[in-house]
Write an enzyme that holds these catalytic residues in place. Structure first.
Site, short mmCIF file in Angstrom:
data_model
loop_
_atom_site.label_atom_id
_atom_site.label_comp_id
_atom_site.label_asym_id
_atom_site.label_seq_id
_atom_site.Cartn_x
_atom_site.Cartn_y
_atom_site.Cartn_z
NE ARG A 179 35.02 -12.38 29.17
CZ ARG A 179 36.02 -11.74 28.55
NH1 ARG A 179 35.74 -10.72 27.74
NH2 ARG A 179 37.25 -12.11 28.73
NE ARG B 157 39.48 -15.61 29.11
CZ ARG B 157 40.02 -14.56 28.49
NH1 ARG B 157 41.05 -13.92 28.99
NH2 ARG B 157 39.49 -14.12 27.37
CG ASP C 243 36.82 -19.96 23.76
OD1 ASP C 243 35.76 -20.53 23.45
OD2 ASP C 243 36.84 -18.80 24.24
CE LYS D 34 40.36 -18.26 25.29
NZ LYS D 34 39.65 -17.01 24.96
CG ASP E 264 35.31 -15.83 20.54
OD1 ASP E 264 34.47 -16.47 21.22
OD2 ASP E 264 36.39 -15.46 21.01
N GLY F 247 43.06 -9.94 22.50
CA GLY F 247 44.15 -10.87 22.84
C GLY F 247 43.92 -12.26 22.26
C1 R5P Z 1 36.06 -15.95 25.94
O1 R5P Z 1 35.74 -16.95 26.51
C2 R5P Z 1 35.26 -15.32 24.86
O2 R5P Z 1 34.64 -16.24 24.03
C3 R5P Z 1 36.15 -14.44 24.01
O3 R5P Z 1 37.12 -15.25 23.39
C4 R5P Z 1 36.80 -13.40 24.84
O4 R5P Z 1 35.84 -12.69 25.56
C5 R5P Z 1 37.60 -12.43 24.00
O5 R5P Z 1 38.29 -11.59 24.86
P1 R5P Z 1 39.61 -10.87 24.38
O6 R5P Z 1 39.33 -10.22 23.05
O7 R5P Z 1 39.92 -9.89 25.47
O8 R5P Z 1 40.70 -11.92 24.25
#
Ligand code: R5P
Length: 329
Positions: A106, A207, A182, A205, A232, A239
């Site tokens: 990431r 961040r 997202d 979404k 996803d 979250g």
């Molecule tokens: C973010 O861009 C990814 O696609 C996932 O949505 C993210 O890594 C999920 O993270 P979390 O479960 O902490 O919200």
């Protein structure tokens, strides 16, 4: 007997090694390839230094190291690097790092001043440690491939998931729609939707901080009175997915399914998932899920194994055959 050029292999036998991060997956890959995992010691000394030793020589062999780099990330990454160096020093002919879940993916750009690009650092470390090739699955972003200067097989679990849906669920779904958690997952979501023949919607979404907090804003598309497939690449803290489930529920979704490739499941993510009004959680064994977390999700959890996929890609890499053929590419 004459030796024909097409019978000459560039490398010796397939030798499979595994770190300690995903023993079940490693064993399944070995079973698929009808071989055994090679013996090695991995010892953590009292001073927190790791030590590895191979039980047998790999000189001239075609070696694959299976190590997912989920939590504990630093430990698992160091195990991988040290195993790679051990194999290099023992004169393996070719070494492939098989990393189903690639850590730090990431962190792929400087999105603010004075921060690292850790995804690049990890790619460099894997190369410097001794890997000639790498394999990974659904990395967080496609551009991660550009961080490596060694060749790699960047695979996806999407066929596995959509085949599962088409075989086991599709006929029971009412007006299904795929919803991406997202916009970053929009392209993969669109492919997912095309493979199970549904429309698609997106969650926009934003961040808002570095502390893993996210804010879901709006749904672009129609979910009312539909069975929803939230897709996803990973669930980390949970979250994003909790917000997504709430949003589609408010939008009038009927049954909700969640398909995600990497079950990172940090902190109390699994408890949060267990409390959601979700019919089924579909994921893979790219990261080993603890028995406690499996129990929390119970029969709603479906774990599809990526072992046949990785096993077949390893076989083809060893034999110098196309991998794209597997996906009609
Ligand atoms: C973010 O861009 C990814 O696609 C996932 O949505 C993210 O890594 C999920 O993270 P979390 O479960 O902490 O919200």
């Amino acid at each position: 007997m004459p030796v024909h050029s097409h019978e000459i292999k560039m490398y010796g036998e397939i030798k499979l090694f595994a770190g300690t991060a995903s023993p079940d997956l490693a064993q399944k890959i070995a079973d698929y390839l009808q071989t055994t995992l090679c013996g090695r010691d991995i010892i953590l000394f009292p001073n927190d230094n790791l030590f590895t030793k191979l039980h047998g020589s790999v000189r001239g062999q075609d070696v694959y190291v299976i190590q997912t780099t989920a939590a504990p990330v630093q430990r698992n990454l160091m195990e991988l690097l040290i195993l790679l160096q051990t194999l290099r020093l023992d004169s393996a002919a070719r070494i492939t790092a098989v990393v189903p879940y690639l850590c730090y993916a990431r962190s792929d750009r400087k999105d603010q001043p004075r921060v690292p690009i850790t995804g690049r650092l990890v790619a460099d470390l894997i190369e410097v440690a001794g890997a000639d090739r790498y394999m990974t699955l659904d990395p967080h972003s496609g551009q991660i491939q550009g961080f490596f200067s060694i060749p790699g097989d960047v695979l996806t679990a999407s066929h596995l998931m959509t085949n599962y849906v088409n075989t086991n669920l599709r006929q029971y779904l009412k007006d299904p729609v795929v919803v991406t958690v997202d916009l970053g997952y929009a392209k993969k979501g669109r492919n997912f939707a095309a493979s199970i023949d549904t429309p698609i919607a997106f969650i926009e979404k934003r961040r808002v901080a570095n502390d893993a907090k996210a804010e879901a804003l709006t749904i672009i598309g129609d979910v009312k009175d539909r069975d929803v497939f939230l897709v996803d690449d990973e669930i980390d803290t949970g979250g994003s997915i909790v917000q997504a489930v709430n949003l589609v529920k408010e939008g009038g979704a009927r049954r909700i399914y969640i398909a995600f490739v990497h079950p990172v499941l940090s902190t109390d993510a699994t408890k949060r998932l267990a409390a959601l009004p979700v019919t089924e959680f579909i994921t893979t064994d790219s990261i080993q899920i603890s028995p406690e977390n499996c129990a929390l999700l119970g029969e709603r959890l479906t774990v599809l194994s990526i072992a046949p996929l990785l096993g077949e890609v390893i076989r083809r890499a060893h034999e110098g055959r196309s991998v794209g053929e597997m996906f009609n590419e």
